[in-house]
Design a protein around this motif. Structure first.
Motif, short mmCIF file in Angstrom:
data_model
loop_
_atom_site.label_atom_id
_atom_site.label_comp_id
_atom_site.label_asym_id
_atom_site.label_seq_id
_atom_site.Cartn_x
_atom_site.Cartn_y
_atom_site.Cartn_z
N ALA A 73 0.83 -1.21 0.00
CA ALA A 73 0.00 0.00 0.00
C ALA A 73 0.86 1.26 0.00
N MET A 74 1.97 1.23 0.75
CA MET A 74 2.87 2.38 0.78
C MET A 74 3.48 2.61 -0.61
N ALA A 75 3.91 1.51 -1.26
CA ALA A 75 4.50 1.65 -2.59
C ALA A 75 3.49 2.18 -3.60
N LEU A 76 2.24 1.71 -3.51
CA LEU A 76 1.21 2.19 -4.43
C LEU A 76 0.90 3.67 -4.19
N LEU A 77 0.87 4.08 -2.92
CA LEU A 77 0.61 5.48 -2.60
C LEU A 77 1.72 6.38 -3.13
N LEU A 78 2.98 5.96 -2.94
CA LEU A 78 4.10 6.75 -3.45
C LEU A 78 4.09 6.78 -4.97
N ASN A 79 3.75 5.65 -5.58
CA ASN A 79 3.73 5.58 -7.03
C ASN A 79 2.67 6.49 -7.63
N ARG A 80 1.53 6.62 -6.93
CA ARG A 80 0.44 7.44 -7.44
C ARG A 80 0.60 8.93 -7.13
N SER A 81 1.19 9.23 -5.98
CA SER A 81 1.20 10.62 -5.53
C SER A 81 2.52 11.33 -5.73
N ALA A 82 3.64 10.60 -5.65
CA ALA A 82 4.95 11.25 -5.73
C ALA A 82 5.27 11.65 -7.16
N ARG A 83 6.16 12.65 -7.29
CA ARG A 83 6.58 13.10 -8.61
C ARG A 83 7.41 12.02 -9.29
N SER A 84 7.14 11.78 -10.56
CA SER A 84 7.84 10.74 -11.29
C SER A 84 9.31 11.11 -11.45
N GLY A 85 10.17 10.13 -11.24
CA GLY A 85 11.61 10.36 -11.37
C GLY A 85 12.34 9.06 -11.11
N ASP A 86 13.62 9.02 -11.47
CA ASP A 86 14.39 7.79 -11.31
C ASP A 86 14.51 7.38 -9.85
N LEU A 87 14.68 8.35 -8.96
CA LEU A 87 14.82 8.01 -7.54
C LEU A 87 13.55 7.37 -7.00
N TRP A 88 12.41 8.03 -7.25
CA TRP A 88 11.15 7.50 -6.74
C TRP A 88 10.76 6.19 -7.42
N ASP A 89 11.05 6.08 -8.71
CA ASP A 89 10.70 4.85 -9.42
C ASP A 89 11.45 3.64 -8.85
N GLN A 90 12.75 3.81 -8.59
CA GLN A 90 13.53 2.71 -8.04
C GLN A 90 13.14 2.42 -6.59
N PHE A 91 12.81 3.47 -5.85
CA PHE A 91 12.37 3.29 -4.47
C PHE A 91 11.07 2.49 -4.42
N VAL A 92 10.13 2.83 -5.30
CA VAL A 92 8.86 2.10 -5.37
C VAL A 92 9.07 0.66 -5.81
N LEU A 93 9.97 0.44 -6.78
CA LEU A 93 10.26 -0.92 -7.24
C LEU A 93 10.83 -1.77 -6.10
N ALA A 94 11.77 -1.22 -5.33
CA ALA A 94 12.35 -1.98 -4.22
C ALA A 94 11.30 -2.29 -3.16
N LEU A 95 10.44 -1.33 -2.83
CA LEU A 95 9.40 -1.58 -1.84
C LEU A 95 8.42 -2.65 -2.33
N THR A 96 8.07 -2.61 -3.59
CA THR A 96 7.11 -3.58 -4.13
C THR A 96 7.69 -4.99 -4.10
N LEU A 97 8.95 -5.14 -4.49
CA LEU A 97 9.56 -6.47 -4.46
C LEU A 97 9.68 -6.99 -3.02
#
Length: 336
Positions: A73-97
């Protein structure tokens, strides 16, 4: 070929554009790489902190499930609300895995491997994650896993022969939908690539995977004959040819692919991916198609219970036939 500044001047002189030449604000690849590394490090530090804080609690499967759901849920919230960028994308990927790993840890001890509902539910969850996240790799990975879990659910019912045609049908639906809905192209393209990658594994599931051990047969004995698999794949390929409404000459040239799909298991998957790749002009799809055709053709050649000399003559005859077909196609192309 004119350079980019010269091309801009040509366009300005033709009064097609106005103002100064736009600058490329895309960051350097080294900066993007470092941002991706920082994103993974931030996620790993967060996970390490959680492990130290609640390490004794997550030994329980129920708590592991709760933590996995919270991270997802935290990864989905960050993915939907945070500004798109390489840092956030990789952070969301790591949390999801990490969420996937904890969910798997919580489910692995309480699942009945012969329960159809469990595999089907996990497949639906993986498809839902792939659909909800705005992340290309997450969509691809979870769609791949969802296709494999769906195959396990069908194996529990004894219908594993239908897995390959079913995934091929889902691939056609995703790819054609991506081509016809530009605003949803990225989502369904990633899911289509995940399904295409799953075909590399699914094409041989009707045969023993490792020596004489068939994983799917251990979940449930097949209720359908093996020869039904290539026939269904060929029928699906023929239906796709009809749906695409190719010109008559091109449709006739594609008929040998249908015949090949009906004779050799797994070749229908490669032919279908090849057809979709050419239809959309996708180099990635055509590359996967080449891997599928080469892999399943090699497996079929290896499984033939024939002497080596007979196999050599078959290879010689196949090469000669392909050269004749190439010559015929070149002549027909010149006449047309």
């Amino acid at each position: 070929m004119p350079s980019q500044p010269e091309l801009w001047q040509i366009l300005r002189s033709a009064k097609l554009v106005e103002g100064d030449e736009p600058r490329d604000n895309e960051p350097h690849w080294a900066n993007r790489f470092m941002l991706g590394v920082v994103g993974w490090l931030a996620a790993l530090f967060l996970l390490f902190f959680l492990f130290l804080s609640v390490g004794d609690v997550i030994d329980s499967p129920d708590h592991a499930l709760a933590l996995g759901a919270t991270l997802l849920a935290m990864a989905l919230l960050l993915n939907r609300s945070a500004r798109s960028g390489d840092l956030w994308d990789q952070f969301v990927l790591a949390l999801t895995l990490a969420a996937d790993a904890w969910l798997l840890y919580g489910l692995i001890d309480r699942m009945d491997v012969h329960a159809v509902g469990a595999w089907a539910g996990l497949s639906g969850l993986a498809f839902a994650i792939a659909f909800c996240f705005e992340h290309w790799l997450i969509r691809l990975f979870h769609t791949l896993v969802a296709a494999l879990l769906l195959t396990l659910a069908l194996a529990c019912l004894g219908l594993q022969i239908l897995a390959l045609p079913l995934v091929m049908g889902l691939l056609c639906a995703c790819w054609l939908w991506a081509q016809r809905r530009p605003h949803q192209h990225e989502r369904f393209e990633a899911m289509a690539f995940g399904l295409a990658l799953s075909l590399i594994l699914l094409g041989r599931l009707h045969q023993p995977l490792f020596d004489e051990t068939n994983v799917l047969e251990e979940l449930g004995q097949s209720r359908l004959p093996h020869w039904l698999n290539p026939l269904l794949c060929a029928a699906l390929l023929l239906a796709l040819l009809h749906h695409l409404k190719l010109p008559r000459r091109q449709g006739l040239f594609a008929l040998p692919l249908v015949l090949l799909a009906a004779l050799i298991p797994g070749m229908g998957a490669g032919a279908l991916v090849l057809l979709l790749g050419f239809y959309a002009g996708s180099l990635g799809m055509m590359t996967l198609a080449a891997l599928l055709l080469l892999g399943f053709g090699s497996l079929y050649y290896y499984d033939l219970a024939l002497p080596l000399m007979t196999k050599s003559w078959l290879l010689l005859g196949s090469g000669t036939a392909l050269l004749l077909v190439r010559t015929l196609l070149l002549r027909l192309g010149r006449h047309s």
